[in-house]
Design a protein around this motif. Structure first.
Motif, PDB file in Angstrom:
ATOM      1  N   GLU A  71     -35.632  48.038 -69.028  1.00 28.53           N
ATOM      2  CA  GLU A  71     -35.692  47.231 -68.064  1.00 28.53           C
ATOM      3  C   GLU A  71     -35.796  45.693 -68.619  1.00 28.53           C
ATOM      4  OE1 GLU A  71     -37.769  47.544 -64.266  1.00 28.53           O
ATOM      5  OE2 GLU A  71     -39.079  46.198 -65.145  1.00 28.53           O
ATOM      6  N   VAL A  72     -34.883  44.681 -67.928  1.00 27.50           N
ATOM      7  CA  VAL A  72     -34.800  43.494 -68.457  1.00 27.50           C
ATOM      8  C   VAL A  72     -35.309  42.419 -67.499  1.00 27.50           C
ATOM      9  CG1 VAL A  72     -33.276  41.228 -69.013  1.00 27.50           C
ATOM     10  CG2 VAL A  72     -32.947  43.606 -70.069  1.00 27.50           C
ATOM     11  N   GLN A  73     -36.244  41.499 -67.657  1.00 30.87           N
ATOM     12  CA  GLN A  73     -36.507  40.429 -66.711  1.00 30.87           C
ATOM     13  C   GLN A  73     -35.824  39.321 -67.321  1.00 30.87           C
ATOM     14  OE1 GLN A  73     -40.508  40.280 -65.309  1.00 30.87           O
ATOM     15  NE2 GLN A  73     -40.172  38.196 -64.282  1.00 30.87           N
ATOM     16  N   LEU A  88     -33.417  43.702 -64.136  1.00 23.70           N
ATOM     17  CA  LEU A  88     -32.479  44.544 -64.277  1.00 23.70           C
ATOM     18  C   LEU A  88     -32.467  45.775 -65.095  1.00 23.70           C
ATOM     19  CD1 LEU A  88     -30.012  41.796 -65.494  1.00 23.70           C
ATOM     20  CD2 LEU A  88     -30.045  42.490 -63.126  1.00 23.70           C
ATOM     21  N   HIS A  89     -31.809  46.847 -64.577  1.00 24.23           N
ATOM     22  CA  HIS A  89     -32.115  47.930 -65.585  1.00 24.23           C
ATOM     23  C   HIS A  89     -30.539  48.023 -66.244  1.00 24.23           C
ATOM     24  CE1 HIS A  89     -35.312  49.896 -63.550  1.00 24.23           C
ATOM     25  NE2 HIS A  89     -34.917  49.254 -62.306  1.00 24.23           N
ATOM     26  N   VAL A  90     -30.766  48.439 -67.537  1.00 18.66           N
ATOM     27  CA  VAL A  90     -29.850  48.109 -68.538  1.00 18.66           C
ATOM     28  C   VAL A  90     -29.666  49.546 -69.515  1.00 18.66           C
ATOM     29  CG1 VAL A  90     -29.903  45.710 -68.525  1.00 18.66           C
ATOM     30  CG2 VAL A  90     -31.147  47.007 -70.158  1.00 18.66           C
ATOM     31  N   ARG A  91     -28.520  49.623 -70.086  1.00 20.63           N
ATOM     32  CA  ARG A  91     -28.463  50.608 -71.012  1.00 20.63           C
ATOM     33  C   ARG A  91     -27.913  49.751 -72.332  1.00 20.63           C
ATOM     34  NH1 ARG A  91     -26.016  55.700 -69.296  1.00 20.63           N
ATOM     35  NH2 ARG A  91     -28.261  55.937 -69.105  1.00 20.63           N
ATOM     36  N   LEU A 119     -26.412  44.846 -73.934  1.00 16.75           N
ATOM     37  CA  LEU A 119     -27.189  45.424 -72.806  1.00 16.75           C
ATOM     38  C   LEU A 119     -26.184  45.272 -71.765  1.00 16.75           C
ATOM     39  CD1 LEU A 119     -30.666  43.528 -73.309  1.00 16.75           C
ATOM     40  CD2 LEU A 119     -29.988  45.741 -73.987  1.00 16.75           C
ATOM     41  N   GLU A 120     -25.836  46.446 -70.986  1.00 16.17           N
ATOM     42  CA  GLU A 120     -25.105  46.387 -69.872  1.00 16.17           C
ATOM     43  C   GLU A 120     -25.900  47.116 -68.640  1.00 16.17           C
ATOM     44  OE1 GLU A 120     -20.838  48.147 -70.411  1.00 16.17           O
ATOM     45  OE2 GLU A 120     -22.068  48.936 -72.249  1.00 16.17           O
ATOM     46  N   ALA A 121     -25.811  46.255 -67.419  1.00 13.69           N
ATOM     47  CA  ALA A 121     -26.730  46.519 -66.269  1.00 13.69           C
ATOM     48  C   ALA A 121     -25.960  48.095 -65.528  1.00 13.69           C
ATOM     49  CB  ALA A 121     -26.437  45.646 -65.276  1.00 13.69           C
TER      50      ALA A 121
END
Length: 114
Positions: A60-62, A68-71, A110-112
């Motif tokens: 998770e990114v802030q 955002l949830h990312v991979r 990092l991709e959402a």
């Protein structure tokens, strides 16, 4: 690519399974966020956050007021060369990191996810 802003990323610890939060400068490439992993893929000193992402790529990114949830994945080949060129153009200090490293410095994309 602007790599002067910071984001906060929460990863899952690869050994403990606990949530770990760290702050990083980042670049943007379209809808993707890009991080540089100080250290080198050839050395034993890859940062913990990077090793955590490789073990558990969902995070998770802030970013500002957004979450955002990312991979995550490590860029390789042509993708890495293209991103590295953009990152160094925005932040020349990355080139000094590369010169001091004993191998290729990881570039993390990092991709959402949702």
């Amino acid at each position: 690519m602007n790599a002067t802003k910071d984001l906060t990323i929460t990863t899952i610890g690869r050994k403990t399974g606990r949530l770990r939060t760290t702050t990083h400068p980042f670049g943007a490439d379209g809808d993707q966020l890009v991080l540089v992993g100080p250290g080198s893929a050839a050395g034993p000193h890859l940062p913990g956050w990077y090793q955590d992402l490789m073990a558990h790529p969902d995070a998770e990114v802030q970013l500002g007021g957004r979450r955002l949830h990312v991979r995550a994945h490590t860029a390789h080949g042509a993708e890495r060369r293209r991103l590295w060129t953009k990152l160094v153009a925005a932040q020349p200090v990355y080139q000094r990191y590369a010169e001091a490293a004993r191998g290729e410095i990881p570039v993390v994309v990092l991709e959402a996810t949702a």
